[in-house]
Design a protein around this motif. Structure first.
Motif, PDB file in Angstrom:
ATOM      1  N   VAL A  81       8.368  11.801   7.037  1.00 14.35           N
ATOM      2  CA  VAL A  81       8.069  12.098   5.642  1.00 14.35           C
ATOM      3  C   VAL A  81       6.611  12.504   5.471  1.00 14.35           C
ATOM      4  N   LEU A  82       5.705  11.928   6.284  1.00 14.83           N
ATOM      5  CA  LEU A  82       4.289  12.288   6.257  1.00 14.83           C
ATOM      6  C   LEU A  82       3.735  12.304   7.679  1.00 14.83           C
ATOM      7  N   LYS A  83       2.695  13.088   7.874  1.00 10.33           N
ATOM      8  CA  LYS A  83       1.997  13.072   9.157  1.00 10.33           C
ATOM      9  C   LYS A  83       1.220  11.752   9.285  1.00 10.33           C
ATOM     10  N   ASN A  84       1.008  11.310  10.527  1.00  7.30           N
ATOM     11  CA  ASN A  84       0.270  10.066  10.748  1.00  7.30           C
ATOM     12  C   ASN A  84      -1.126  10.137  10.150  1.00  7.30           C
ATOM     13  N   GLU A  85      -1.749  11.306  10.248  1.00  7.03           N
ATOM     14  CA  GLU A  85      -3.097  11.456   9.707  1.00  7.03           C
ATOM     15  C   GLU A  85      -3.107  11.224   8.198  1.00  7.03           C
ATOM     16  N   THR A  86      -2.049  11.689   7.535  1.00  9.17           N
ATOM     17  CA  THR A  86      -1.955  11.497   6.087  1.00  9.17           C
ATOM     18  C   THR A  86      -1.714  10.038   5.756  1.00  9.17           C
ATOM     19  N   LEU A  87      -0.815   9.396   6.490  1.00 10.19           N
ATOM     20  CA  LEU A  87      -0.528   7.983   6.244  1.00 10.19           C
ATOM     21  C   LEU A  87      -1.790   7.138   6.298  1.00 10.19           C
ATOM     22  N   ASN A  88      -2.651   7.439   7.249  1.00  6.39           N
ATOM     23  CA  ASN A  88      -3.863   6.647   7.419  1.00  6.39           C
ATOM     24  C   ASN A  88      -4.846   6.816   6.268  1.00  6.39           C
ATOM     25  N   MET A  89      -4.656   7.859   5.452  1.00  6.52           N
ATOM     26  CA  MET A  89      -5.502   8.045   4.278  1.00  6.52           C
ATOM     27  C   MET A  89      -5.006   7.247   3.074  1.00  6.52           C
ATOM     28  N   LEU A  90      -3.821   6.665   3.202  1.00  3.43           N
ATOM     29  CA  LEU A  90      -3.180   6.011   2.062  1.00  3.43           C
ATOM     30  C   LEU A  90      -3.167   4.494   2.192  1.00  3.43           C
ATOM     31  N   THR A  99       0.852  -1.191   0.000  1.00  2.00           N
ATOM     32  CA  THR A  99       0.000   0.000   0.000  1.00  2.00           C
ATOM     33  C   THR A  99       0.881   1.233   0.000  1.00  2.00           C
ATOM     34  N   TYR A 100       0.279   2.368  -0.330  1.00  2.00           N
ATOM     35  CA  TYR A 100       1.036   3.621  -0.273  1.00  2.00           C
ATOM     36  C   TYR A 100       1.470   3.905   1.163  1.00  2.00           C
ATOM     37  N   LYS A 101       0.604   3.615   2.095  1.00  2.00           N
ATOM     38  CA  LYS A 101       0.958   3.815   3.498  1.00  2.00           C
ATOM     39  C   LYS A 101       2.193   3.002   3.859  1.00  2.00           C
ATOM     40  N   ALA A 102       2.202   1.735   3.490  1.00  2.00           N
ATOM     41  CA  ALA A 102       3.337   0.869   3.807  1.00  2.00           C
ATOM     42  C   ALA A 102       4.605   1.334   3.100  1.00  2.00           C
ATOM     43  N   ALA A 103       4.468   1.827   1.873  1.00  2.81           N
ATOM     44  CA  ALA A 103       5.636   2.289   1.126  1.00  2.81           C
ATOM     45  C   ALA A 103       6.262   3.520   1.793  1.00  2.81           C
ATOM     46  N   PHE A 104       5.415   4.468   2.208  1.00  2.00           N
ATOM     47  CA  PHE A 104       5.937   5.651   2.888  1.00  2.00           C
ATOM     48  C   PHE A 104       6.526   5.292   4.258  1.00  2.00           C
ATOM     49  N   GLU A 105       5.900   4.372   4.951  1.00  2.00           N
ATOM     50  CA  GLU A 105       6.437   3.929   6.241  1.00  2.00           C
ATOM     51  C   GLU A 105       7.782   3.234   6.051  1.00  2.00           C
ATOM     52  N   TYR A 106       7.894   2.450   4.992  1.00  2.00           N
ATOM     53  CA  TYR A 106       9.170   1.799   4.698  1.00  2.00           C
ATOM     54  C   TYR A 106      10.254   2.849   4.461  1.00  2.00           C
ATOM     55  N   ALA A 107       9.922   3.868   3.663  1.00  2.00           N
ATOM     56  CA  ALA A 107      10.886   4.937   3.405  1.00  2.00           C
ATOM     57  C   ALA A 107      11.305   5.619   4.706  1.00  2.00           C
ATOM     58  N   GLN A 108      10.326   5.891   5.556  1.00  2.00           N
ATOM     59  CA  GLN A 108      10.606   6.562   6.824  1.00  2.00           C
ATOM     60  C   GLN A 108      11.549   5.730   7.698  1.00  2.00           C
ATOM     61  N   ASN A 109      11.367   4.432   7.691  1.00  2.00           N
ATOM     62  CA  ASN A 109      12.150   3.551   8.563  1.00  2.00           C
ATOM     63  C   ASN A 109      13.484   3.134   7.968  1.00  2.00           C
ATOM     64  N   THR A 110      13.678   3.374   6.676  1.00  2.00           N
ATOM     65  CA  THR A 110      14.849   2.824   5.985  1.00  2.00           C
ATOM     66  C   THR A 110      15.800   3.880   5.426  1.00  2.00           C
ATOM     67  N   PRO A 126      17.832  11.153   5.771  1.00  2.00           N
ATOM     68  CA  PRO A 126      17.398  12.502   5.410  1.00  2.00           C
ATOM     69  C   PRO A 126      18.028  12.948   4.086  1.00  2.00           C
ATOM     70  N   GLY A 127      17.198  13.519   3.224  1.00  2.00           N
ATOM     71  CA  GLY A 127      17.684  13.988   1.933  1.00  2.00           C
ATOM     72  C   GLY A 127      17.609  12.969   0.821  1.00  2.00           C
ATOM     73  N   ASP A 128      17.403  11.695   1.149  1.00  2.00           N
ATOM     74  CA  ASP A 128      17.292  10.673   0.110  1.00  2.00           C
ATOM     75  C   ASP A 128      16.037  10.901  -0.739  1.00  2.00           C
ATOM     76  N   VAL A 129      16.170  10.696  -2.025  1.00  2.00           N
ATOM     77  CA  VAL A 129      15.040  10.776  -2.944  1.00  2.00           C
ATOM     78  C   VAL A 129      14.571   9.355  -3.239  1.00  2.00           C
ATOM     79  N   PHE A 130      13.269   9.141  -3.141  1.00 10.44           N
ATOM     80  CA  PHE A 130      12.733   7.808  -3.397  1.00 10.44           C
ATOM     81  C   PHE A 130      11.542   7.885  -4.332  1.00 10.44           C
ATOM     82  N   ILE A 131      11.336   6.779  -5.054  1.00  8.37           N
ATOM     83  CA  ILE A 131      10.236   6.684  -6.006  1.00  8.37           C
ATOM     84  C   ILE A 131       9.438   5.427  -5.697  1.00  8.37           C
ATOM     85  N   ILE A 132       8.165   5.599  -5.413  1.00  7.20           N
ATOM     86  CA  ILE A 132       7.252   4.462  -5.287  1.00  7.20           C
ATOM     87  C   ILE A 132       6.824   4.121  -6.709  1.00  7.20           C
ATOM     88  N   LEU A 133       7.184   2.922  -7.150  1.00  8.83           N
ATOM     89  CA  LEU A 133       7.064   2.605  -8.571  1.00  8.83           C
ATOM     90  C   LEU A 133       6.246   1.334  -8.783  1.00  8.83           C
TER      91      LEU A 133
END
Length: 200
Positions: free
Chosen positions: A162-171, A73-84, A87-94
């Motif tokens: 990278v995102l607020k928790n409220e935003t993550l829950n929408m994804l 999910t988008y939520k899981a992808a952003f959480e993965y980025a946050q945990n992995t 700072p400053g890294d550019v990532f692409i959910i593809l």
């Protein structure tokens, strides 16, 4: 973080086994091209427990394996980025059937697009097709609402989430195979994270 440390991009994508052999070849070829792209720092391959990954991919040092109990999910992808990522890294959910154009300036996207911008930015990436001749083309009809197959962001350089928790829950919906998710994701990012979105 110095610019050289955040040069290039990370890809977060899911790998799966398709019943259609031709479709599987397409997915494998896209992954191979992304692995060979010098601008890609690392590919974070998310897999489900039942997924079988070819040994040639498993042994590649540019791949990092992530596990998921279900479809990404988008939520899981952003959480993965946050945990992995750093700072400053550019990532692409593809999407899994997409590869980055090796001729595009991905190696310097942090410096050229993200760093120093007066506001937070994101890139919605539109799918382009490639003919047998090598000619690239873009279906303008896709701009009606299903044009996105990649979503590019930068981890905050100050180390903030990278995102607020409220935003993550929408994804909490899948990356791909979810009609309308492209535009919903863009709307959520623009409205709730105040991200200025650009199309590439």
């Amino acid at each position: 973080m110095a610019y050289e440390q955040s040069k290039g991009v990370h890809i977060i994508t899911q790998y799966y086994n398709d019943k259609d052999q031709e479709r599987q070849k397409e997915i494998d070829e896209c992954l191979r091209i992304n692995i060979e792209n010098p601008a890609v720092k690392r590919i974070h391959l998310i897999i489900e427990p039942q997924t079988e990954v070819p040994l040639s991919f498993l042994t590649n040092s540019r791949l990092a394996m992530g596990k998921s109990d279900d479809r990404l999910t988008y939520k899981a992808a952003f959480e993965y980025a946050q945990n992995t990522l750093a700072p400053g890294d550019v990532f692409i959910i593809l999407n899994s059937d997409i590869y980055l154009d090796p001729e595009a300036p991905w190696a310097t996207v942090a410096k050229d697009f993200f760093d120093g911008a007066p506001h937070r930015r994101g890139l919605d990436l539109s799918r382009h097709e490639v003919c047998i001749s090598g000619h690239k083309w873009f279906d303008l009809g896709c701009m009606k609402g299903w044009s996105k197959d990649g979503w590019c962001y930068q981890m905050p350089r100050d180390g903030s989430p990278v995102l607020k928790n409220e935003t993550l829950n929408m994804l909490e919906y899948s990356v791909g195979n979810c009609p309308g998710c492209d535009n919903v994701t863009s709307w959520v990012m623009a409205k709730y994270e105040e991200v200025a979105l650009y199309n590439w």
